[in-house]
Design a protein around this motif. Sequence first.
Motif, short mmCIF file in Angstrom:
data_model
loop_
_atom_site.label_atom_id
_atom_site.label_comp_id
_atom_site.label_asym_id
_atom_site.label_seq_id
_atom_site.Cartn_x
_atom_site.Cartn_y
_atom_site.Cartn_z
N ILE A 90 0.71 -18.72 3.07
CA ILE A 90 1.54 -17.98 2.13
C ILE A 90 0.70 -16.97 1.35
CG2 ILE A 90 2.82 -18.24 -0.03
CD1 ILE A 90 4.53 -19.05 2.19
N ARG A 91 -0.46 -17.44 0.89
CA ARG A 91 -1.31 -16.55 0.09
C ARG A 91 -1.89 -15.42 0.94
NH1 ARG A 91 -3.78 -19.01 -4.90
NH2 ARG A 91 -5.53 -17.67 -4.46
N ARG A 92 -2.28 -15.76 2.15
CA ARG A 92 -2.90 -14.72 2.99
C ARG A 92 -1.89 -13.69 3.48
NH1 ARG A 92 -7.66 -15.35 5.57
NH2 ARG A 92 -6.78 -15.02 7.64
N TYR A 93 -0.67 -14.15 3.72
CA TYR A 93 0.35 -13.22 4.17
C TYR A 93 1.03 -12.50 2.99
CZ TYR A 93 0.22 -14.68 9.06
OH TYR A 93 -0.15 -14.91 10.34
N CYS A 94 0.62 -12.81 1.76
CA CYS A 94 1.19 -12.17 0.57
C CYS A 94 2.70 -12.37 0.50
CB CYS A 94 0.87 -10.68 0.52
SG CYS A 94 -0.85 -10.31 0.65
N VAL A 95 3.14 -13.57 0.80
CA VAL A 95 4.58 -13.86 0.79
C VAL A 95 5.07 -14.02 -0.64
CG1 VAL A 95 6.31 -15.48 1.60
CG2 VAL A 95 4.40 -14.89 3.04
N LEU A 145 10.09 -7.46 3.71
CA LEU A 145 9.04 -6.95 4.58
C LEU A 145 7.84 -7.90 4.59
CD1 LEU A 145 8.59 -4.46 6.32
CD2 LEU A 145 7.34 -3.46 4.46
N THR A 146 7.51 -8.44 3.42
CA THR A 146 6.39 -9.39 3.40
C THR A 146 6.75 -10.66 4.14
OG1 THR A 146 7.12 -10.47 1.40
CG2 THR A 146 5.71 -8.58 1.13
N ASN A 147 7.98 -11.11 3.96
CA ASN A 147 8.35 -12.39 4.57
C ASN A 147 8.47 -12.27 6.08
OD1 ASN A 147 8.42 -13.13 1.96
ND2 ASN A 147 10.62 -13.45 1.83
N LEU A 148 8.78 -11.07 6.57
CA LEU A 148 8.89 -10.87 8.01
C LEU A 148 7.56 -11.09 8.71
CD1 LEU A 148 11.13 -7.72 8.40
CD2 LEU A 148 11.58 -9.96 9.32
N ILE A 149 6.45 -10.79 8.00
CA ILE A 149 5.14 -10.90 8.63
C ILE A 149 4.87 -12.34 9.06
CG2 ILE A 149 2.68 -10.49 8.29
CD1 ILE A 149 3.35 -8.36 6.34
N ILE A 195 -6.75 -9.86 4.74
CA ILE A 195 -5.37 -9.99 4.24
C ILE A 195 -4.44 -9.69 5.40
CG2 ILE A 195 -3.72 -9.30 2.47
CD1 ILE A 195 -5.99 -8.10 0.89
N PRO A 196 -4.07 -10.66 6.21
CA PRO A 196 -3.20 -10.37 7.35
C PRO A 196 -1.85 -9.80 6.90
CG PRO A 196 -3.60 -12.74 7.15
CD PRO A 196 -4.46 -12.07 6.15
N GLY A 197 -1.47 -10.05 5.67
CA GLY A 197 -0.20 -9.54 5.16
C GLY A 197 -0.17 -8.04 5.04
N ALA A 198 -1.33 -7.36 5.15
CA ALA A 198 -1.34 -5.91 5.02
C ALA A 198 -0.92 -5.21 6.30
CB ALA A 198 -2.74 -5.44 4.61
N ILE A 243 0.88 -1.17 0.00
CA ILE A 243 0.00 0.00 0.00
C ILE A 243 0.91 1.21 0.00
CG2 ILE A 243 -1.91 1.17 1.14
CD1 ILE A 243 -2.40 -1.39 2.71
N THR A 244 0.74 2.06 -1.00
CA THR A 244 1.54 3.27 -1.06
C THR A 244 0.72 4.43 -0.52
OG1 THR A 244 2.68 2.47 -3.02
CG2 THR A 244 2.80 4.81 -2.58
#
Lengths: 131, 148, 360, 305
Positions: free
Chosen positions: C207-212, C326-330, B106-109, B65-66
């Motif tokens: 993996i998909r949910r954390y956008c890795v 940064l994504t992988n750290l989550i 999306i927990p990755g956000a 997200i920018t």
Amino acid sequence: MGFSLRSIVYLLPQVWRVLRAGPLTVQFPFAPPELQEGYRGQVVVDAARCRGCSLCVRDCPAFALELEREGREEYRLIYHPDRCAYCGQCELSCQFGAIRLSNTFTRATADRDTLTRVLVDRRPSPPPLDE
Amino acid sequence: MNRLLRQLHLFEEIFSAFQAAFPDDPLTVQAMPIDETFVTLAPEHIHEACEILVERFDFYHLSTITGLDTGAAVELFYHFWNAYGITLRTALPYTALRIATLTDFIPGAAFYERELYTMLGVVFEGHVNLQPLLQPDDWDGSHPLRKT
Amino acid sequence: MTKIIVPIGPQHPLLKEPVSFQLTVEGEHVTESAMRLGYVHRGIERLCQERTYVQNIHLLERICGICSHVHTTTFCQGVEALLGVKLPSRALYLRALLCELERIHSHLLWLGVLALNIGFDTIFMYAWHDREVVLDIMEDLSGGRVSHAVNIVGGVRFDLTDDRRVTLLRQLNGLEEQVRILLGVVEHEQTLQARTRNVGRLSLEQIRRYCVVGPVARASGLDVDLRRDMPRPPYDGLTFQVPVRQEGDVWARTLVRMLETVESVHLCRQMLDLLPPGPVSTRVSRRVPAGEVVSRTEAPRGEVVYYIRSDGSDKPARVKVRTPTLTNLITLPSQLENVNMADVSVVLSGVDLCIACADR
Amino acid sequence: MLFKLLIFPGFLFLLLCAFVFDWVDRRMLARFQGRVGPPWYQPVADFIKLPTKEDTLPQGVNATVAAALPMLALAAVLTASVYVPVAGVVSASFEGDLIVVLFLLSLPALTYFLAGWISVGVYSILGGHRSLLQYFSYEVPFLMAVAGPAVLSGSWSIASIVAYQAQTTWGAVMQPLGFVLAVVGLIGKLKRDPLDIPKAKSEVVSGSLTEFSGRKLALWRLSMNMQTVVGIFLLVNLFFGESRFFDVLPAFPVFGLKALSILLLLATASAIYARLRIDQLADLGWRILAPLALLQILANVGIGG
């Protein structure tokens, strides 16, 4: 899981091979570092070619070059190696081929004050060289 | 060429899905270089639009997200990707720097929202741990990327 | 059993860069973890707004000490798209060549760090020696071992003579032999497997949910690689495999990375064979027309995303950098749940931490 | 007697051996890894450097105990060395000295655990815990493997075991399995790679010794190095006793050669393996090593009985 005698001592042949081949490293402070031909090191300048256009100063990303201008033809190009990132942008920006990064290794120093160098001196009365 | 056609087709579908979901939103679509499409939405529709993208069109990957302070408003860009890039953009007025969080699906956000919270002061409503991400412990609360 | 809090970082022999983990440990069992970032935050995104595009290339190169070239490549790719210039194809090949060399260097470095963290010093030394070969090649080509500074908006700054191309191909053959030895170690060595198998497991759903992204995603069965999925020259003309494993543990990540290294050697060889003649750069204006662009490339650790906005001047109005770390750290908190204290080092190595990237 | 205690094969000789073995070990490991390795004076330089450093202790640590522990470890190792013959020369010997040596050699493990226990740092506590767990895993197979030669020769005196081997052949030839187990046990005892679990750098920094510095750390290091020497000498005596095949050569160089071969084995093991996890070591110790050691002892009873 594949379990075999070979997998237990897998690295042994490789270790013996390396042992036979001898050490691959150099003892750096006692032996010279291995430099590649294209290595980008010390900044050198061909003062005769410099026109004082300050293009290198404008593009330097680390603000390591400085132009002190006193008149149209009177200026000093000052170089601060402590800021220099050795990226070679000045070499690219120079339209006259005056500035270049040579293939020489610059060693670290503990004395910051001695670092600043005047690359081009075009002041009306430059100080005598032998001083 | 096949790829380009597929892309056009897909984005037509996405666009009509958005139009059906938000009939009152003046949607705008821009094709950007490097396989990217920008869709501008109102801030209150972002959460639902993201859900449509993820659930219906399998744009599972939120790249980032920018956040951007234009001087008139704070713009947010939600960059999604699945073989093609799609970016949802929205603008938040300074008076209401709030938007719904995406972390519920999306927990990755989480990290991106935390970073924006500290860098620009956008509050993500519903975020479980809206803490500074990069700022030190004695952070004074100012927002480094804000223009004012 | 009593709970103790074990701090890992900001300074710890396990970490190569400052980041802080607070692990709650019962005996040898980690029950909770908390992470703290920001120790190497340099405010690069803000600095970018105050420098010209030319200077920014060198600034962005310093985001990462390992995959520096791919950052400038992504940035230049975006700026070139804004400018609307078409690069000479030789420039694209040389750029990609350095990207692939960098991938080899990054993966070998990572293998060394993993080996060091599980007390396998020999593999550490071997991997870093092989990496030295790549660094020497890159130093010779570009002038710098890690910061190459070869990308300019509109092309690259170095060229390859035919003689150099031949010696390079020979060097790559030797390198492949070495990499295959390391690959064999990963596939067969018993103690390395004992330490890395079934550790730090992530499912495809997670993996998909954390956008890795990157090798971590590919080791869990997510078949994604921007080089293949968003084909841009020169990758659209090259053939290569994208290794994918289903296990999702650190061992699978190791294997995926080593297989990728072999693929990268193949790619380098192909690019050297197909290297088109011609100029390596075009002249472009210093001012970039107003507009915005999202630029993505596949870095060694996964997708790098740049958002660049120009207001028509010679300085960008906004540069947003999203680095793969940064994504992988989550994913780390969920990976660190219920692991053995000894596995923390393996888990942390497994995601290929690059804190300087994550903090920017 | 005093000469034997202080010079050869006593303290001075052991000190020299500790430095030489440390250097040879590091050098061999370096060569396995393709490095040059340290120069010959490096262990001595390290040992001189450490006492010149500041000697600090965290608050809340009993200074007397902290100072006593490394000395205790060193004293135990030195006492053990009295009963271990070097090339047939021994300071003291009696029936049953093997048991005393084994007991004394397990004392450093205890002091190491205590060093972690009294310390207040989390890494030290973790390292102390681990060292105790490791002790329980390797010690039983090690003791059983070392008891093998004693069972075979029917005596618990090291000198008689050596003499028995002179009549027959090397213990390592008669009981190869026992020898391998003893080497694995020794690696665990010395906390060497790949069983350096209690002091794994990437996990617990430096284990029990994290909070030690200066002279105390120097003593710890010295006691570790001397333990290596004494452990190797013990294995040489038990498994490579004086054999009639080498009667032509003087005893001392042959002994040195045997000791260095065992050191080479240890160095190779550190080069080709990754560190194990503590639960994996317990698995290895109790599920694989201990039954094998039992098997060896039973076989020895069969041969010797």
